[in-house]
Scaffold this active site. Structure first.
Site, PDB file in Angstrom:
ATOM      1  N   ALA A 109     -69.795 106.130   2.053  1.00 17.48           N
ATOM      2  CA  ALA A 109     -69.268 106.524   0.749  1.00 17.48           C
ATOM      3  C   ALA A 109     -70.430 107.106  -0.040  1.00 17.48           C
ATOM      4  O   ALA A 109     -71.597 106.797   0.225  1.00 17.48           O
ATOM      5  CB  ALA A 109     -68.682 105.315   0.044  1.00 17.48           C
ATOM      6  N   GLY A 141     -68.697 103.679   4.829  1.00 23.78           N
ATOM      7  CA  GLY A 141     -67.350 104.253   4.740  1.00 23.78           C
ATOM      8  C   GLY A 141     -67.065 105.239   5.874  1.00 23.78           C
ATOM      9  O   GLY A 141     -65.918 105.447   6.242  1.00 23.78           O
ATOM     10  N   GLU A 153     -66.023 103.174   8.696  1.00 24.24           N
ATOM     11  CA  GLU A 153     -64.700 102.641   8.333  1.00 24.24           C
ATOM     12  C   GLU A 153     -63.618 103.710   8.482  1.00 24.24           C
ATOM     13  O   GLU A 153     -62.510 103.428   8.945  1.00 24.24           O
ATOM     14  CB  GLU A 153     -64.753 102.086   6.907  1.00 24.24           C
ATOM     15  CG  GLU A 153     -65.633 100.830   6.832  1.00 24.24           C
ATOM     16  CD  GLU A 153     -65.930 100.396   5.410  1.00 24.24           C
ATOM     17  OE1 GLU A 153     -66.322 101.256   4.594  1.00 24.24           O
ATOM     18  OE2 GLU A 153     -65.781  99.201   5.117  1.00 24.24           O
ATOM     19  N   GLU A 173     -74.189  98.672   4.206  1.00 20.57           N
ATOM     20  CA  GLU A 173     -73.998  98.411   2.772  1.00 20.57           C
ATOM     21  C   GLU A 173     -74.865  97.266   2.279  1.00 20.57           C
ATOM     22  O   GLU A 173     -75.253  97.225   1.106  1.00 20.57           O
ATOM     23  CB  GLU A 173     -72.515  98.095   2.474  1.00 20.57           C
ATOM     24  CG  GLU A 173     -71.562  99.260   2.650  1.00 20.57           C
ATOM     25  CD  GLU A 173     -70.979  99.396   4.051  1.00 20.57           C
ATOM     26  OE1 GLU A 173     -71.585  98.875   5.017  1.00 20.57           O
ATOM     27  OE2 GLU A 173     -69.920 100.027   4.191  1.00 20.57           O
TER      28      GLU A 173
END
Ligand code: DAK
Length: 258
Positions: free
Chosen positions: A65, A109, A112, A132
């Site tokens: 992200a 992300g 993911e 993260e």
């Protein structure tokens, strides 16, 4: 439809969506994820599309992200704004199969997003990770959940707690990816797999996707019953008659998605 953060191409019933923020290693921001959801929804409605491929660049599928977009957000911003929830839901709503073709970094992300796809074909340069923890946060779109179901608790804990990257070969051994191919052959291999799927009856394909996804959402006995009932229902479709007749008559089936 024109997009700013993705490139969409439909050819031979395969819709290939290339994440396209090269300067940020395809970091996922709201705009990119919204465009991705829109492109997938368009493809879901389009009879010419029978399978999707989501891919990135040779260097990065997606490096996570967008940290720059998130860094100044408050708890209220992300909680009340429900950051990424509608975008994830839009991807998970898609009933046609989605292959992730991953080269280079698939982190946070990005990892993911790859796991939201139905299976992952990885280049031998792929690197998966949930780093993260290095940013003082944790995974928030399935990194502690889908990853655990795919690779088991030991490797999931290892990756989420240390933030280390997992190379393609280990990812294949662990069950995160379905196959590893040389980097230069990644798109050929993913496209060949997508075209193979596109030849099948969409009724079978969508039912299989739905049934496999039940496997991690239901107890086994319920999931087996779900599978059996969907299997039974396929005998109402013309494609079951055609598929079995074609086998007996030693010819290729002509599926009509009915
Ligand atoms: N976000 C923003 N920019 C990024 C980025 C990212 N995740 N990753 C790379 N970039 C940018 C870099 O800042 C750099 O930009 P400039 O400095 O040139 O402007 C450019 O991409 C090239 O990156 P590097 O110069 O760092 O390239 P290297 O080859 O040296 O290193 C790297 C590649 C992938 C090892 C490194 O860039 C890196 O460590 N990137 C960050 C990886 C990471 O920590 N990913 C996890 C992000 S956090 C949520 C759900 C999910 C999430 C959040 C919320 N909710 C449901 C609320 C997910 C969170 C994450 O994914």
């Amino acid at each position: 439809m024109a997009y700013d953060n993705i490139i969409v191409d439909v050819e031979d019933h395969v819709c290939t969506i290339k994440l396209n923020r090269p300067d940020a290693l395809n970091a996922l921001n709201i705009e990119l994820l919204r465009e991705l959801g829109k492109a997938l929804a368009e493809g879901q409605k389009n009879d010419k599309v029978r399978c999707f491929i989501i891919t990135g660049s040779e260097k990065a599928f997606a490096a996570g992200a967008d940290i720059k977009m998130m860094s100044e957000k408050s708890f209220t911003d992300v909680f009340s704004g429900d950051l990424f929830t509608p975008e994830e839901a839009a991807i998970m709503r898609i009933r046609k199969p989605i292959i992730a073709a991953v080269s280079g970094y698939a982190l946070g992300g990005g990892c993911e997003l790859a796991m939201m796809c139905d299976f992952i074909i990885a280049s031998d340069t792929a690197k998966f990770g949930q780093p993260e923890v290095n940013l003082g946060v944790m995974a928030g779109m399935g990194g502690t959940q889908r990853l655990t179901r795919l690779v088991g608790r030991a490797k999931s804990m290892d990756m989420n707690l240390t933030g280390r990257f997992m190379e393609a070969e280990e990812a294949e051994r662990a069950g995160l990816v379905s196959r590893v191919v040389p980097c230069k052959k990644l798109m050929d291999e993913a496209t060949a797999a997508a075209k193979k799927i596109a030849e099948k009856s969409m009724i079978s394909v969508m039912a299989i996707k739905e049934s496999v996804h039940r496997s991690d959402q239901m107890p086994l006995s319920e999931a087996i019953l779900f599978e059996r009932r969907v299997f039974h229902s396929m005998f109402a479709a013309e494609d079951q008659k055609e598929g079995m007749a074609a086998f007996i008559e030693k010819r290729e089936p002509q599926f009509r998605d009915r």
